[in-house]
Each structure stands twice: as structure tokens, then as C-alpha cells.
Design a protein around this motif. Structure first.
Motif: not given
Length: 256
Positions: A15-19, A49-61
């Protein structure tokens, strides 16, 4: 002395806050925010301002965590991300890659979530032939190999992954079909990008989406040499510029 293996670095949401102008970027099925990181950097430079969330269940091994998640959980993830953006931004646009695009268009068609516009990148809103199940199993096997699971345990998990993934794909297709029926209600600008060498889904779905949006302004972009993950494809800079141009021309109320 045994050399220690370095654990893979897991992706994180960002999450990057710019404007006061907000952009929500949604990653693909089995992907992560890394799918859209390069696009985020470009938008940051242009003071969004850009948000890129992680959807549930993703980003794991553990691929099982993905197939054990529900489509409704992902829709709630999007709603939560939009609510967070709304705290910092006056207006918001939403985009997504592949399944993330289905979720983006789902958000656009929700009357309770007024958005400025948005779009899809190689997204199967309409049901066509696809290679998602086979590729997901390959992905799961690769993850388990990196985790060095014993062969028997790996096969047991892959069998469970295959079973649950079949059910999940049906739910994703049902959401896509539901969203597709609502496209004609949209009156906000929509962006569509499709790779001509998409190895995951049929490129025909992009033209079906275009056909269903005749009542509103659509910016359609065909990248003949691009594969499915257009956000990291060799054509990504050309693709990013078309997304930026679309965003810059949205009817923002305020200066950045």
C-alpha cells in the motif's frame, strides 16, 4: 557441516500513499501482489495511491490454502481493500489480472461501491476453454518440491488439491458468469488488455467482454506477442503505458 537452504521469500501485500486518487490492483489466481508490482511503481511515480492486497490463501508455501479459500472471502478481501482506500482517497479505480479482473469487474458492478472506472488484464469473464487446472497442479507440485516434501505426502496433498480445485474453479466460473450479466449496467470507463499468445485462457473472452460493454467507453488493447501474465511479460512497459493513459484520462475531481 550441512549447508542450510535459504527459505523462499514470501510475497507481501503493499500500500503506497501518494495522493487522494486511489488505484486498487488485484492479482491473479495462485499469484500475489508481485503480479502487479511493476505497474504499481509506475503509478506511484505519477502520484497515485496504490493498494495491492493479498487475496485469502495466497502468498504461502501451501497451495491447499488457496483451494480451501472461498470466492466470497476474495470478494470480501476486495471490499476491505476498497474501504481502506476510501479512507485516504476521494475517488478510486480498480483493475485486476486474470481472476483479479473478475473481482475488479465484480466491484465495478456493485451499486454500493461507486468507482470511477477500472478494467481487466487477460481476464476470463466469459467461460471458454482454459488451462488453469493443469497449470495450478504444476504450480502446486513445484511448491511442494521446493518445500522438499516426501513423495508420498506430496502425492496425497496433490490429490486433495485437485479435488478442491475442481470445485473452486466452478465457483470462479459462476462468479464470472454473474458479473458478465451485469456488464451492460456499467456507465463508467473500462479498460481491457489481452495477450495474443495467452497460454492460460482463450483470448476470445476479451472480445466477448468488449461486446458486452457497448453502452460505455472502453479502451481495448491487444498485445499480439504477450502471454497470460501481461503485467510481467516482455511487453509490460508498453502495456503499463496504456493503463497509465487510461487512468490519467479518468474524470478525477481533484488535482493530484
Amino acid at each position: 557441516m550441512k549447508k542450510m537452504q535459504r527459505k523462499p521469500s514470501l510475497p507481501r501485500p503493499f500500500y503506497v500513499k501518494k495522493s487522494r486518487r486511489g488505484i486498487l490492483l488485484l492479482h491473479a489466481y495462485s499469484g500475489s501482489p508481485n503480479d502487479v508490482r511493476m505497474l504499481c511503481r509506475l503509478l506511484e511515480k505519477h502520484q497515485y495511491t496504490v493498494s495491492a492486497p493479498m487475496l485469502t490463501g495466497h502468498g504461502t508455501m501451501e497451495p491447499l490454502e488457496i483451494v480451501q479459500a472461498s470466492v466470497q472471502q476474495w470478494r470480501e478481501d476486495v471490499s476491505d481493500a476498497l474501504a481502506t482506500l476510501a479512507q485516504d482517497c476521494d475517488q478510486v479505480a480498480v483493475f485486476g489480472l486474470s481472476m483479479g479482473g473478475i473481482l475488479a469487474m465484480d466491484a465495478l458492478t456493485q451499486a454500493t461501491l461507486p468507482l470511477l472506472g477500472g478494467g481487466v488484464f487477460c481476464s476470463p469473464l466469459f467461460k471458454n476453454e482454459n488451462n488453469v487446472p493443469e497449470n495450478f497442479l504444476k504450480y502446486a507440485q513445484q511448491v511442494y518440491q521446493v518445500a522438499e516434501l516426501p513423495t508420498e505426502e506430496m502425492q496425497q496433498r496433490l490429490t486433495k488439491v485437485k479435488e478442491l480445485q475442481q470445485q473452486q474453479m466452478q465457483r470462479i466460473e459462476e462468479l464470472g458468469a454473474e458479473v458478465a450479466t451485469k456488464l451492460q449496467q456499467l456507465r463508467v470507463p473500462v479498460y481491457i488488455a489481452q495477450g495474443g499468445k495467452d497460454e492460460m485462457i482463450s483470448a476470445a473472452t476479451a472480445f466477448q467482454t468488449l461486446e458486452a460493454l457497448q453502452q460505455t467507453d472502453v479502451s481495448f488493447h491487444w498485445f499480439a506477442e504477450s502471454g497470460h501474465v501481461i503485467t510481467v511479460d516482455p511487453v509490460h512497459q508498453q502495456f503499463e503505458q496504456t493503463v497509465l493513459n487510461f487512468i490519467e484520462n479518468l474524470p478525477w475531481n481533484e488535482e493530484k
